[in-house]
Design a protein around this motif. Structure first.
Motif, PDB file in Angstrom:
ATOM      1  N   GLU A  35     -21.691 -18.248   9.992  1.00  0.00           N
ATOM      2  CA  GLU A  35     -22.398 -18.391  11.263  1.00  0.00           C
ATOM      3  C   GLU A  35     -23.023 -19.777  11.405  1.00  0.00           C
ATOM      4  O   GLU A  35     -22.983 -20.371  12.483  1.00  0.00           O
ATOM      5  CB  GLU A  35     -23.469 -17.304  11.414  1.00  0.00           C
ATOM      6  N   LEU A  36     -23.580 -20.297  10.323  1.00  0.00           N
ATOM      7  CA  LEU A  36     -24.160 -21.643  10.371  1.00  0.00           C
ATOM      8  C   LEU A  36     -23.104 -22.693  10.694  1.00  0.00           C
ATOM      9  O   LEU A  36     -23.335 -23.596  11.506  1.00  0.00           O
ATOM     10  CB  LEU A  36     -24.835 -21.986   9.041  1.00  0.00           C
ATOM     11  N   VAL A  37     -21.944 -22.574  10.078  1.00  0.00           N
ATOM     12  CA  VAL A  37     -20.870 -23.533  10.328  1.00  0.00           C
ATOM     13  C   VAL A  37     -20.396 -23.414  11.775  1.00  0.00           C
ATOM     14  O   VAL A  37     -20.173 -24.426  12.457  1.00  0.00           O
ATOM     15  CB  VAL A  37     -19.705 -23.335   9.333  1.00  0.00           C
ATOM     16  N   LYS A  38     -20.253 -22.200  12.276  1.00  0.00           N
ATOM     17  CA  LYS A  38     -19.838 -22.014  13.667  1.00  0.00           C
ATOM     18  C   LYS A  38     -20.846 -22.642  14.627  1.00  0.00           C
ATOM     19  O   LYS A  38     -20.461 -23.298  15.597  1.00  0.00           O
ATOM     20  CB  LYS A  38     -19.690 -20.525  13.995  1.00  0.00           C
ATOM     21  N   GLN A  39     -22.124 -22.446  14.357  1.00  0.00           N
ATOM     22  CA  GLN A  39     -23.159 -23.057  15.204  1.00  0.00           C
ATOM     23  C   GLN A  39     -23.033 -24.567  15.176  1.00  0.00           C
ATOM     24  O   GLN A  39     -23.091 -25.237  16.209  1.00  0.00           O
ATOM     25  CB  GLN A  39     -24.552 -22.642  14.734  1.00  0.00           C
ATOM     26  N   ASP A  40     -22.868 -25.104  13.991  1.00  0.00           N
ATOM     27  CA  ASP A  40     -22.766 -26.537  13.834  1.00  0.00           C
ATOM     28  C   ASP A  40     -21.517 -27.091  14.512  1.00  0.00           C
ATOM     29  O   ASP A  40     -21.507 -28.215  14.991  1.00  0.00           O
ATOM     30  CB  ASP A  40     -22.772 -26.903  12.346  1.00  0.00           C
ATOM     31  N   ALA A  41     -20.469 -26.287  14.578  1.00  0.00           N
ATOM     32  CA  ALA A  41     -19.218 -26.708  15.192  1.00  0.00           C
ATOM     33  C   ALA A  41     -19.210 -26.502  16.703  1.00  0.00           C
ATOM     34  O   ALA A  41     -18.201 -26.709  17.357  1.00  0.00           O
ATOM     35  CB  ALA A  41     -18.053 -25.951  14.557  1.00  0.00           C
ATOM     36  N   GLY A  42     -20.331 -26.085  17.267  1.00  0.00           N
ATOM     37  CA  GLY A  42     -20.436 -25.960  18.712  1.00  0.00           C
ATOM     38  C   GLY A  42     -20.094 -24.595  19.277  1.00  0.00           C
ATOM     39  O   GLY A  42     -19.872 -24.456  20.476  1.00  0.00           O
ATOM     40  N   GLU A  43     -20.063 -23.588  18.449  1.00  0.00           N
ATOM     41  CA  GLU A  43     -19.760 -22.249  18.920  1.00  0.00           C
ATOM     42  C   GLU A  43     -21.022 -21.412  19.075  1.00  0.00           C
ATOM     43  O   GLU A  43     -21.012 -20.205  18.881  1.00  0.00           O
ATOM     44  CB  GLU A  43     -18.798 -21.565  17.951  1.00  0.00           C
ATOM     45  N   HIS A  46     -20.786 -18.327  21.455  1.00  0.00           N
ATOM     46  CA  HIS A  46     -20.024 -17.231  20.860  1.00  0.00           C
ATOM     47  C   HIS A  46     -20.847 -16.535  19.781  1.00  0.00           C
ATOM     48  O   HIS A  46     -20.875 -15.308  19.703  1.00  0.00           O
ATOM     49  CB  HIS A  46     -18.709 -17.769  20.291  1.00  0.00           C
ATOM     50  N   THR A  47     -21.510 -17.321  18.964  1.00  0.00           N
ATOM     51  CA  THR A  47     -22.336 -16.775  17.896  1.00  0.00           C
ATOM     52  C   THR A  47     -23.465 -15.932  18.478  1.00  0.00           C
ATOM     53  O   THR A  47     -23.770 -14.848  17.975  1.00  0.00           O
ATOM     54  CB  THR A  47     -22.920 -17.909  17.027  1.00  0.00           C
ATOM     55  N   PHE A  48     -24.074 -16.403  19.559  1.00  0.00           N
ATOM     56  CA  PHE A  48     -25.148 -15.654  20.195  1.00  0.00           C
ATOM     57  C   PHE A  48     -24.644 -14.300  20.688  1.00  0.00           C
ATOM     58  O   PHE A  48     -25.294 -13.276  20.483  1.00  0.00           O
ATOM     59  CB  PHE A  48     -25.745 -16.438  21.362  1.00  0.00           C
ATOM     60  N   VAL A  49     -23.494 -14.298  21.316  1.00  0.00           N
ATOM     61  CA  VAL A  49     -22.937 -13.045  21.840  1.00  0.00           C
ATOM     62  C   VAL A  49     -22.649 -12.076  20.694  1.00  0.00           C
ATOM     63  O   VAL A  49     -22.948 -10.887  20.792  1.00  0.00           O
ATOM     64  CB  VAL A  49     -21.668 -13.313  22.685  1.00  0.00           C
ATOM     65  N   GLU A  50     -22.082 -12.571  19.600  1.00  0.00           N
ATOM     66  CA  GLU A  50     -21.821 -11.718  18.440  1.00  0.00           C
ATOM     67  C   GLU A  50     -23.126 -11.158  17.871  1.00  0.00           C
ATOM     68  O   GLU A  50     -23.202  -9.979  17.538  1.00  0.00           O
ATOM     69  CB  GLU A  50     -21.089 -12.497  17.355  1.00  0.00           C
ATOM     70  N   ALA A  51     -24.129 -12.005  17.756  1.00  0.00           N
ATOM     71  CA  ALA A  51     -25.416 -11.558  17.227  1.00  0.00           C
ATOM     72  C   ALA A  51     -26.052 -10.529  18.151  1.00  0.00           C
ATOM     73  O   ALA A  51     -26.615  -9.529  17.691  1.00  0.00           O
ATOM     74  CB  ALA A  51     -26.361 -12.744  17.025  1.00  0.00           C
ATOM     75  N   ALA A  52     -25.967 -10.756  19.456  1.00  0.00           N
ATOM     76  CA  ALA A  52     -26.512  -9.793  20.422  1.00  0.00           C
ATOM     77  C   ALA A  52     -25.778  -8.464  20.322  1.00  0.00           C
ATOM     78  O   ALA A  52     -26.401  -7.392  20.375  1.00  0.00           O
ATOM     79  CB  ALA A  52     -26.427 -10.357  21.836  1.00  0.00           C
TER      80      ALA A  52
END
Length: 75
Positions: A35-43, A46-52
Motif C-alpha cells: 500500500e505504501l508503494v502504491k501511494q508513492d506511485a500515485g495510486e 485507488h488505495t483510498f477506495v480499497e481501504a474504504a
C-alpha cells in the motif's frame, strides 16, 4: 495478478515500525508495504477506495445497526 517476492533489508527499528503500523491497520506487513508503494506511485485514489471498502466490510454490521431501515423509531 500474480505476486512477486522481494527481499529487502531494513534496520530493526524500521522493521518494528512496519510491523506496528500494519498491526494498527489490521493488515499484514506485506500488504502494508504494498500500500505504501502504491501511494508513492500515485495510486492514492485507488488505495483510498480499497481501504474504504475494507473498512465497510469490517464495520458493515455496525452501520446496518445504526443506519439500517429496521432501526426502531426511524424511517
Amino acid at each position: 495478478m500474480p505476486k512477486t517476492q522481494l527481499n529487502v533489508r531494513v534496520d530493526e527499528a524500521t522493521a518494528e515500525a512496519a510491523r506496528q503500523r500494519a498491526l494498527q491497520r489490521g493488515m499484514s506487513v506485506n500488504r502494508y508495504i504494498e500500500e505504501l508503494v502504491k501511494q508513492d506511485a500515485g495510486e492514492v485514489g485507488h488505495t483510498f477506495v480499497e481501504a474504504a471498502a475494507d473498512f465497510m466490510k469490517q464495520y458493515e454490521s455496525v452501520f446496518a445497526e445504526e443506519f439500517g431501515p429496521e432501526r426502531k423509531g426511524h424511517r
